[in-house]
Each structure stands twice: as structure tokens, then as C-alpha cells.
Design a protein around this motif. Structure first.
Motif, mmCIF file in Angstrom:
data_model
loop_
_atom_site.group_PDB
_atom_site.id
_atom_site.type_symbol
_atom_site.label_atom_id
_atom_site.label_comp_id
_atom_site.label_asym_id
_atom_site.label_seq_id
_atom_site.Cartn_x
_atom_site.Cartn_y
_atom_site.Cartn_z
ATOM 1 N N ARG A 39 15.959 -2.319 0.212
ATOM 2 C CA ARG A 39 15.845 -0.869 0.057
ATOM 3 C C ARG A 39 14.605 -0.494 -0.746
ATOM 4 N N PRO A 40 14.134 0.744 -0.564
ATOM 5 C CA PRO A 40 12.969 1.205 -1.328
ATOM 6 C C PRO A 40 13.181 1.008 -2.833
ATOM 7 N N ARG A 66 10.041 3.769 3.178
ATOM 8 C CA ARG A 66 10.980 4.758 2.652
ATOM 9 C C ARG A 66 11.498 5.676 3.775
ATOM 10 N N GLN A 67 10.609 6.113 4.656
ATOM 11 C CA GLN A 67 11.020 6.986 5.762
ATOM 12 C C GLN A 67 12.010 6.277 6.686
ATOM 13 N N VAL A 68 11.752 5.012 6.980
ATOM 14 C CA VAL A 68 12.671 4.237 7.814
ATOM 15 C C VAL A 68 14.041 4.178 7.142
ATOM 16 N N HIS A 69 14.065 3.885 5.852
ATOM 17 C CA HIS A 69 15.347 3.751 5.147
ATOM 18 C C HIS A 69 16.076 5.078 5.001
ATOM 19 N N THR A 87 0.832 -1.205 0.000
ATOM 20 C CA THR A 87 0.000 0.000 0.000
ATOM 21 C C THR A 87 0.870 1.259 0.000
ATOM 22 N N GLU A 88 0.270 2.379 -0.342
ATOM 23 C CA GLU A 88 1.010 3.647 -0.310
ATOM 24 C C GLU A 88 1.531 3.938 1.095
ATOM 25 N N ASP A 89 0.696 3.676 2.120
ATOM 26 C CA ASP A 89 1.124 3.921 3.502
ATOM 27 C C ASP A 89 2.334 3.069 3.877
ATOM 28 N N LEU A 90 2.287 1.783 3.527
ATOM 29 C CA LEU A 90 3.398 0.891 3.864
ATOM 30 C C LEU A 90 4.670 1.306 3.133
ATOM 31 N N LEU A 91 4.572 1.601 1.852
ATOM 32 C CA LEU A 91 5.765 1.980 1.093
ATOM 33 C C LEU A 91 6.341 3.314 1.560
ATOM 34 N N ALA A 92 5.484 4.263 1.917
ATOM 35 C CA ALA A 92 5.959 5.548 2.439
ATOM 36 C C ALA A 92 6.661 5.351 3.778
ATOM 37 N N HIS A 93 6.082 4.513 4.634
ATOM 38 C CA HIS A 93 6.680 4.221 5.938
ATOM 39 C C HIS A 93 8.053 3.560 5.746
#
Length: 169
Positions: free
Chosen positions: A117-118, A99-102, A91-97
């Protein structure tokens, strides 16, 4: 050896995944449940041969790793090397999260494997690292029996089970 930043799942999802592990084990298929006897059902956001849990904690600061995420597991898959997993919908939320972690890990100098990695990461919940080839089809069928599975993330940690490291975040 593998160290990972793991997201842990709610009680119901964890129970259902452990039941899956037990049913596969009863059929002679090794799962994470029998590997080190320390694993718990999880989704890894990052992994490497070694990860310093204190460096990760410093890099993430007060970032709420995993908090508020709902994960939908809707399919089963396999990686080369007989690895069986349940696929998490990206989902967009999971992928954004993710990316922020990385971004925070990279800024903190924490190195992770490229395929986590993203842009390369395949969100998944590992079931087994070594399904015998003749048993892969039946193992996949068994996984499909528990799907779909919705899970709420309830915690996170840096874990390296081979070295007895479990550092909550």
C-alpha cells in the motif's frame, strides 16, 4: 500463493533482465526465470494471496495502468527471506500513479497486502525469491553489473502463476 498486479517492461529491459536471470541460474542461484517458467520481468504495484482479476479490472475501469511510466532501476537490495531485487527509484510520478491505483482498488473492495500500500511499498523488480545465503554477495554483484537500467512500462496484468491466471489490463 501470490497474485499481483504487474507492470511489464519494454523489450530491451526485459532482455537485459532475462540475461541476468540466466547468468544467476548458471551460477546455481534460482531466479524468477525458473519459478513456474511463466514469470516475466515486472514491477508489482499490488499483491495478495489471491486477487480476483475481474474485480481489479472493474475497480480500475479505464485507468491507464502503467502507461507512460518510465522506471529507473539504480540499486540492488534484499528482503528478509533471501529475496533479491533491483530497486526502482521512487519518483513523484511513480508514487502518484501507485496511489491512484490503490485508491481505485480500495474503492472497488480489492484487498491487498499492507506492505504494497502507499506509504509502505518499496518499488522493486524481483530477481530471486530464494538466494542461498552463501551466494547473496555474488548475486548482488551480478545485479550491479546491469545497473543502471531504464525501462518503459509497456503493459499490465493481474497474474497468479501458480493458478495459471494472467489477465491483461
Amino acid at each position: 500463493m501470490v497474485a499481483a498486479l504487474e507492470l511489464y517492461l519494454d523489450v530491451d529491459a526485459t532482455r537485459r533482465l532475462r540475461t541476468l536471470w540466466r547468468s544467476l541460474e548458471a551460477e546455481g542461484i534460482p531466479t524468477l526465470g525458473s519459478l513456474h517458467q511463466k514469470h516475466r520481468p515486472h514491477v508489482s504495484l499490488a499483491a495478495a494471496g489471491r486477487i480476483d482479476p475481474h474485480a481489479v479490472a472493474d475497480a480500475l475501469g479505464d485507468f491507464p495502468v502503467g502507461r507512460g511510466l518510465t522506471l529507473d532501476m539504480d540499486f540492488a537490495g534484499q528482503f528478509v527471506g533471501r529475496v533479491l531485487w533491483l530497486g526502482v527509484t521512487a519518483t513523484e510520478d511513480l508514487l502518484a500513479h501507485h496511489r491512484q491505483v490503490h485508491e481505485r482498488l480500495a474503492a472497488g473492495g480489492v484487498e491487498v497486502w499492507e506492505h504494497y500500500r502507499p506509504g509502505r511499498w518499496v518499488p522493486h523488480c524481483t530477481v530471486s525469491l530464494r538466494v542461498p545465503n552463501p551466494m547473496m554477495a555474488s548475486a548482488i554483484r551480478r545485479c550491479l553489473e546491469i545497473l543502471p537500467l531504464r525501462a518503459t512500462v509497456t503493459g499490465a496484468a493481474v497474474a497468479d502463476h501458480a493458478n495459471d491466471i494472467s489477465h491483461p489490463l
